[in-house]
Each structure stands twice: as structure tokens, then as C-alpha cells.
Design a protein around this motif. Structure first.
Motif: not given
Length: 332
Positions: A163-166, A236-245, A266-271
């Protein structure tokens, strides 16, 4: 349904209760909650019900599927008995084999052939009741496999690494190609994230219901499918916006959008890979991300104009040498 007369031929019956007291020269095929056969049947019986009771003589075979099957001491089968039931009691004679699947099997009558039954417990069979062999087939159970804690941790770690890589590649590409879009959408989160959360919660309830209502209409079905595709894309786009936020909250300076997206992702994926916490994180990510996108779409609507944009302020008059000269003569 009660059949009291003799029937020269086959009988087909269905209902709440089927009772046959007359003699039947053919077969009996019946389905009911309660089936009772007291008369004699010269053919076969094919029965399905809740309670099946055989008090008469069946010249040939019987195929029975029920909750309880009771062949009384006055009932009999000339050939085989095949079926499945939770409880089967055979007190009368059976001419040949018995092949059943049951939880409880009791045989007090006589069986001229073999008895084969599928059950987790032994049947209660009177001594000398079976002329042939008795075989119990146990229900197949899947073997218990013990998984090592290290194997579980390894699978979890590999999933996290994948998940971190992809997802990091996705966030990096978005930060490189669409930095202004990321900044514009997350602008609605920095001052008031609770507003976006409320908008996302309301939209996540109302939009699927509205799409379902439109889908049941013939004309609106294509529109509903298109709306569903757009809604899935926004989700599906909520992950990208959440990561940038998250990256914007951590880096208050002028770091590149790619750095903010990668660190926040990276922080969001670990959580999202922490048990129990991942449910709350996923719900907050989806609701806040949907709300921020909807607020951004609303602010960019074509008919949106602010008051300052609607009022045209005339430019100040140009000051020329002639104007200064006229002003000086007027003062003189």
C-alpha cells in the motif's frame, strides 16, 4: 387436502396438510407441511414436507425430504428408503436398503438390505434389525489450521508495504500534475474541517438514495449510472486529498506539493492499517474528502459571483498638464 377414495393412477398433491387414507395404484408425489399416508400405495412415494408419517404399505421405494420422518409399525416399504431429515424413525419393515442423511436415526423395524447413514452420532438400531451391513458416514470437517503470529505479522507488513508503494505513486503523480487542484480543494479543510465533514455526511446519505430513486425510472437510469460513476470517482479521490491535507498541516512552509502529498499519504496509509483505528480514519477520510470536493465544486460554479466582482468601479480620471493649468487659473 384429504384423499379418502381409492385412486387408479398417480396422485399429485400439495397444500398445508395432505392426508391419504385411500389406496393408490400408482405413485404419490406430494409437498406439504404435514403428510400422512395411511392407505396402501402400489408404486413409489416422493415426499417433501415438515412432518411425514407413513402408516400404510408402500410397495416400492420412498424418497423423503422432511424435518421428521416416522415409519410406524403398521407402515412398510417394499424396496429402498432414501432421503434426508433431522430425525428419522423406522418401526416397520423395509425390503431393501436405507440410505439417509440425518441427525438422529432410530430403527426398531427390519431392514432387508444395508443401512448407510450420514450423521455425527451413532444411530439407535435394534439388535438383528438389519440383515446387511450398517455404515455411518461422518460429516466432513475442514481441518483446523493454526497460523503463526509471525505469519500474520508478515502478511500485515507486506500489505502495508504494498500500500505504501502503490498509493505513494498515486499521491506523487497527483502532486506533480494537479498541485493547484489539491490546494484548492484542501483550502476548504484548513479553516473549517467540520464544515466539510458535515457536508460529506449529508451527501453520503442523500446522494445514494437519490441515485437509487432515479435508477428505478426508465428515463433516469442512464443518468443514475453516470452519477454513480462520478460518485465512485469522488470517493476514491478522498485518499489523495486526505493525504495532501495532512501534509499541509505538517508543513506550514512552501514545501513542494509532492513532499506534502507523500508524507501525508504515508501517515494515512499506516493509520489505515491499524486495527480498530482504521475504521475511524477511513470514515473521516471519506466524509471529509467528499465534503471538501463538493464545497470546491460549489465555489467554482459558473454563476457564482461575489459582490466585488459584480460592481464595476470606474477608473480615476487621468491628470494632465491642461487640467493642472486650469486648476491653477481657477484658484488665482
Amino acid at each position: 387436502m384429504n384423499i379418502t377414495n381409492d385412486v387408479d393412477g398417480d396422485v399429485y398433491a400439495a397444500g398445508q396438510s395432505v392426508t391419504i387414507t385411500g389406496d393408490i395404484t400408482g405413485d404419490v408425489i406430494a409437498a406439504a407441511q404435514s403428510i400422512t399416508i395411511t392407505g396402501n400405495v402400489d408404486g413409489n412415494v416422493r415426499l417433501a414436507g415438515d412432518n411425514v408419517t407413513i402408516n400404510g404399505d408402500i410397495s416400492r421405494s420412498g424418497t423423503i425430504f422432511a424435518a421428521t420422518v416416522n415409519v410406524s409399525d403398521t407402515g412398510s416399504f417394499g424396496d429402498d428408503v432414501v432421503g434426508a431429515a433431522q430425525e428419522i424413525t423406522i418401526a416397520g419393515p423395509v425390503g431393501r436398503d436405507v440410505l439417509v442423511s440425518t441427525e438422529n436415526l432410530t430403527i426398531d423395524g427390519s431392514v432387508g438390505g444395508n443401512v448407510t447413514y450420514n450423521s455425527d452420532i451413532d444411530a439407535r438400531i435394534a439388535e438383528g434389525a438389519v440383515s446387511g451391513t450398517v455404515e455411518r458416514v461422518e460429516s466432513s470437517q475442514s481441518p483446523t489450521v493454526e497460523v503463526s503470529p509471525w505469519a500474520l505479522f508478515g502478511s500485515w507488513f507486506l500489505g502495508l508495504l504494498y500500500a505504501l508503494v502503490a498509493l505513494s505513486v498515486i499521491t506523487a503523480l497527483t502532486g506533480l500534475l494537479l498541485p493547484r487542484l489539491l490546494h484548492r480543494v484542501t483550502d476548504h479543510l484548513v479553516p473549517a474541517p467540520w464544515k466539510a465533514l458535515l457536508v460529506g455526511l449529508v451527501a453520503s446519505i442523500t446522494v445514494p438514495i437519490a441515485l437509487l430513486v432515479i435508477l428505478v425510472t426508465i428515463i433516469g437510469a442512464p443518468l443514475a449510472l453516470a452519477g454513480l460513476l462520478v460518485w465512485l470517482t469522488l470517493t476514491l479521490a478522498t485518499f489523495v486529498y486526505g493525504a495532501y491535507y495532512i501534509g499541509r498541516l505538517l508543513f506550514r512552509g512552501n514545501q513542494p506539493p509532492v513532499v506534502k502529498a507523500l508524507v501525508g499519504g504515508a501517515i494515512l496509509i499506516v493509520a489505515l492499517h491499524i486495527p480498530w483505528l482504521n475504521v475511524a480514519v477511513w470514515a473521516a477520510m471519506v466524509l471529509i474528502g467528499l465534503g471538501a470536493q463538493l464545497l470546491a465544486i460549489h465555489s467554482q460554479r459558473p454563476w457564482h459571483r461575489t459582490r466585488s466582482e459584480g460592481v464595476t468601479t470606474p477608473p480615476p480620471p487621468a491628470v494632465t498638464s491642461t487640467t493642472v493649468k486650469d486648476l491653477a487659473e481657477t484658484q488665482a
